[in-house]
Scaffold this active site. Structure first.
Site, mmCIF file in Angstrom:
data_model
loop_
_atom_site.group_PDB
_atom_site.id
_atom_site.type_symbol
_atom_site.label_atom_id
_atom_site.label_comp_id
_atom_site.label_asym_id
_atom_site.label_seq_id
_atom_site.Cartn_x
_atom_site.Cartn_y
_atom_site.Cartn_z
ATOM 1 N N ASP A 18 0.857 -1.188 0.000
ATOM 2 C CA ASP A 18 0.000 0.000 0.000
ATOM 3 C C ASP A 18 0.892 1.236 0.000
ATOM 4 O OD1 ASP A 18 -3.182 0.491 1.464
ATOM 5 O OD2 ASP A 18 -1.856 2.063 0.740
ATOM 6 N N ASP A 116 -3.609 2.393 -5.451
ATOM 7 C CA ASP A 116 -2.429 2.472 -4.593
ATOM 8 C C ASP A 116 -2.197 1.208 -3.783
ATOM 9 O OD1 ASP A 116 -4.624 2.762 -2.999
ATOM 10 O OD2 ASP A 116 -3.731 4.257 -1.691
ATOM 11 N N GLU A 117 -2.808 0.089 -4.171
ATOM 12 C CA GLU A 117 -2.566 -1.112 -3.377
ATOM 13 C C GLU A 117 -2.731 -2.378 -4.203
ATOM 14 O OE1 GLU A 117 -5.566 -2.183 -0.449
ATOM 15 O OE2 GLU A 117 -6.716 -0.441 -1.085
#
Length: 397
Positions: A18, A116-117
DNA sequence: TCTGGGGTCCTAGGACCC
DNA sequence: TCTGGGGTCCTAGGACCC
């Protein structure tokens, strides 16, 4: 490409990667002078508009600014913050570079969860070292910092990341699950929100440990034969441990718009719906699959939201058909209140062969696979987890 | 304090057919 | 005459996540 014979001590792990304060970090890359100052990314960057915070930098968070918070409130809490508009293409590009780095890690299977992960499945005897090598590789290639959660299931890996933030690594397995999570409220679990946590509390299940020890029959009575046991397993940290890199295929596309001044005029409303429908058609044309069901979302002032759906007789790419259907659904509501928000969504005809990509709890609701009886991807507690790497098709890049 | 925009999935219950 | 289950399709509504 075939790996050498496996090391005897190696085990399959789920890692959750993350990025730290992703949107803010990307903005700092192109505005280096903003490093270290409170930064808020959200809406069009205008605090007088109806919009919310997408990402606040760690400096802004010290003032109590959180994502999802109205910009008006955020600016009141941190008046000196620099406010920037959301710039989707720039984040998309940065995200793609990060995912490429992850896919380049030796032996990694990458399941993207969002901008974002991602989950990374890997078989290794030193997951912490692997996690650190991911952090280094991402930083070197993109100048972005990330945190990594390591787990023996997806739920544990996902939750572990929060304990690693920022710029860190945390391991959460069945060995330390209750030590770390046992006394926390159920809402700390991935997949348990405010409503479910309240319903659990009504049965006396307030902590993760309570939920883990909950009576299955009670959970079934409250949440149904599928979701009930699913929540019990979440309390024990048990979930799928399968990382699947099959590319995600959209089920639907929608557009919605919050109006800065509420809509009341019927012509104005019809125009707004047609505008949204036209944008939706652009999106589904790109997918090449026509709309089979039309969803209408309406938020009436002051703050009442509702949805309606209708199946079309024939799948279509025709924006006028979609708009007309949406307007019929709106008329059927017989609600004359001013409108704050309108949304039009088109569910597409499934691709040939149906959907084969993974559905994880992080995107959408509880996983059909994790909750269902079939599939068998759910790790049985306390048997050992496993990461299925072989079943993933060749990475399309 | 006043609440965005993009998604996905689950449950319940009615209608209809066999 | 009154009645059974099972399956599928559809809508309404709720919930969650990034």
């Amino acid at each position: 490409m075939a790996p050498a014979s496996p090391v005897a001590a190696a085990a399959p792990w789920v890692l959750h990667v993350d990025l730290d304060q992703f949107l803010a970090a990307v903005e700092i890359l192109r505005h280096p002078e903003l490093a270290g100052v409170p930064l808020i990314v959200g809406g069009r960057g205008d605090p007088t508009e109806r919009a919310v915070v997408s990402t606040a930098s760690y400096e802004a968070r010290e003032f109590g600014v959180r994502s999802g918070m109205p910009l008006k409130v955020a600016v009141r809490r941190c008046p000196q913050a620099v406010l920037l508009p959301v710039d989707f293409p720039v984040y998309e590009e940065a995200s793609a570079r990060v995912m490429e780095v992850l896919r380049g890690m030796p032996g990694a299977v990458v399941e993207v969860l969002g901008w974002d992960e991602a989950f990374v499945g890997v078989t290794t005897d030193d997951p912490v070292a692997f996690a650190q090598s991911i952090r280094s590789a991402v930083l070197e290639a993109t100048d972005l910092h990330c945190s990594v959660g390591i787990g023996d299931t997806k739920v544990r890996a996902k939750i572990a990341t929060d304990f690693g933030k920022p710029r860190g690594v945390f391991v959460l397995t069945r060995d330390n699950w209750f030590e770390v999570m046992g006394d926390r409220p159920t809402i700390a679990l991935w997949g348990v929100g405010s409503k479910i946590s309240q319903r659990l509390a009504a049965h006396g299940y307030r902590t993760v440990r309570d939920l883990a020890q909950a009576d299955d029959a009670t959970l079934v009575a409250e949440f149904g034969p599928s979701m009930g046991p699913h929540y019990g397993r979440l309390g024990r940290g048990v979930s799928s441990a399968t990382v699947d890199d099959t590319p995600w295929v959209a089920r639907a596309h929608g557009r919605e718009m919050t109006y800065q001044t509420n809509l009341v005029d019927p012509d104005e409303i019809a125009t707004a719906v047609r505008t949204l429908a036209a944008q939706v058609v652009e999106d589904i044309r790109r997918e090449g699959r026509p709309c089979q069901r039309v969803f209408l979302k309406v938020r009436f002032a002051p703050f009442f939201t509702t949805n309606r759906v209708r199946k079309l007789g024939e799948p279509t790419f025709d924006a006028e058909v979609i708009a007309t259907t949406a307007l019929e659904l709106l008329a059927a509501l017989q609600d004359e209140r001013p409108i704050r928000l309108l949304g039009v969504r088109a569910e597409m005809v499934p691709p040939e062969g149906g959907y084969v990509d993974p559905r994880t709890t992080g995107r959408g609701g509880p996983s059909a696979r994790a909750a269902g009886t079939g599939g068998g991807t759910e790790a049985q507690d306390p048997t050992s987890p496993h990461v299925t790497e072989a079943q993933a098709p060749a990475s399309p890049e």
